[in-house]
Design an enzyme around this catalytic site. Structure first.
Site, PDB file in Angstrom:
ATOM      1  N   PRO A  66      48.010  37.174  37.081  1.00  0.00           N
ATOM      2  CA  PRO A  66      46.557  37.337  37.118  1.00  0.00           C
ATOM      3  C   PRO A  66      45.971  36.339  38.118  1.00  0.00           C
ATOM      4  O   PRO A  66      46.380  35.179  38.158  1.00  0.00           O
ATOM      5  CB  PRO A  66      46.117  37.047  35.689  1.00  0.00           C
ATOM      6  CG  PRO A  66      47.259  36.359  35.043  1.00  0.00           C
ATOM      7  CD  PRO A  66      48.485  36.686  35.796  1.00  0.00           C
ATOM      8  N   HIS A  67      45.058  36.812  38.940  1.00  0.00           N
ATOM      9  CA  HIS A  67      44.479  35.947  39.963  1.00  0.00           C
ATOM     10  C   HIS A  67      43.061  36.380  40.267  1.00  0.00           C
ATOM     11  O   HIS A  67      42.678  37.513  40.019  1.00  0.00           O
ATOM     12  CB  HIS A  67      45.329  35.960  41.244  1.00  0.00           C
ATOM     13  CG  HIS A  67      45.528  37.322  41.817  1.00  0.00           C
ATOM     14  ND1 HIS A  67      46.487  38.195  41.315  1.00  0.00           N
ATOM     15  CD2 HIS A  67      44.917  37.972  42.819  1.00  0.00           C
ATOM     16  CE1 HIS A  67      46.440  39.326  42.002  1.00  0.00           C
ATOM     17  NE2 HIS A  67      45.495  39.222  42.916  1.00  0.00           N
TER      18      HIS A  67
END
Length: 149
Positions: A66-67
């Site tokens: 996740p970013h």
């Protein structure tokens, strides 16, 4: 990129317990905001959720990255997390996720974000690292495994 530039022992969290992708993103947001006071957990959470709406960041083999980009961020920052129990993350192979490398990047530097993301994807492609990370005992052990990989 040298992993030590974006990851610190305080940014490694071993065997956290969450029941869903949403709860994981919320917990990550809290961890990120506690690590650096310039980040607001609600802003980070919204950015992570918005990125997930574009398509899952669950890769395969139980790994997710996740970013997001956040205006308050001045340099790419990484957080390595293992989960006590795997969760559904919508990964391309359908497997639940238990190894997460979250990234927060500056809004203004797409190239740095993209390059770091590519390197982390490559890093997490190492089966030996993934196996060892899943066997760690505590946060410090997780950090040491990451740095030695």
């Amino acid at each position: 990129m040298i992993l030590e530039e974006i990851l610190t022992p305080t940014r490694c969290h071993n065997k956290i317990s969450v029941a869903s992708k949403g709860k994981l993103l919320s917990t990550l947001s809290d961890i990120i905001a506690l690590d650096d006071k310039k980040f607001d957990a609600d802003v980070v959470f919204s950015a992570l959720v918005e990125r997930e709406r574009l398509g899952t960041t669950g890769l395969s083999r139980g790994v997710a990255i996740p970013h997001c980009k956040v205006a308050e961020c001045t340099k790419v920052t990484g957080f390595l997390v293992t989960l006590e129990n795997p969760i559904d993350f919508g990964a391309s192979d359908g497997l639940p996720v238990d190894l997460i490398f979250a990234l927060v990047a500056p809004s203004s530097n797409d190239k740095q974000h993209d390059n770091t993301l590519a390197e982390i994807i490559n890093f997490l492609g190492d089966d030996d690292f993934c196996f060892m990370a899943r066997q760690t005992f505590d946060n410090e052990d997780l950090y040491n495994v990451a740095i030695m990989a």
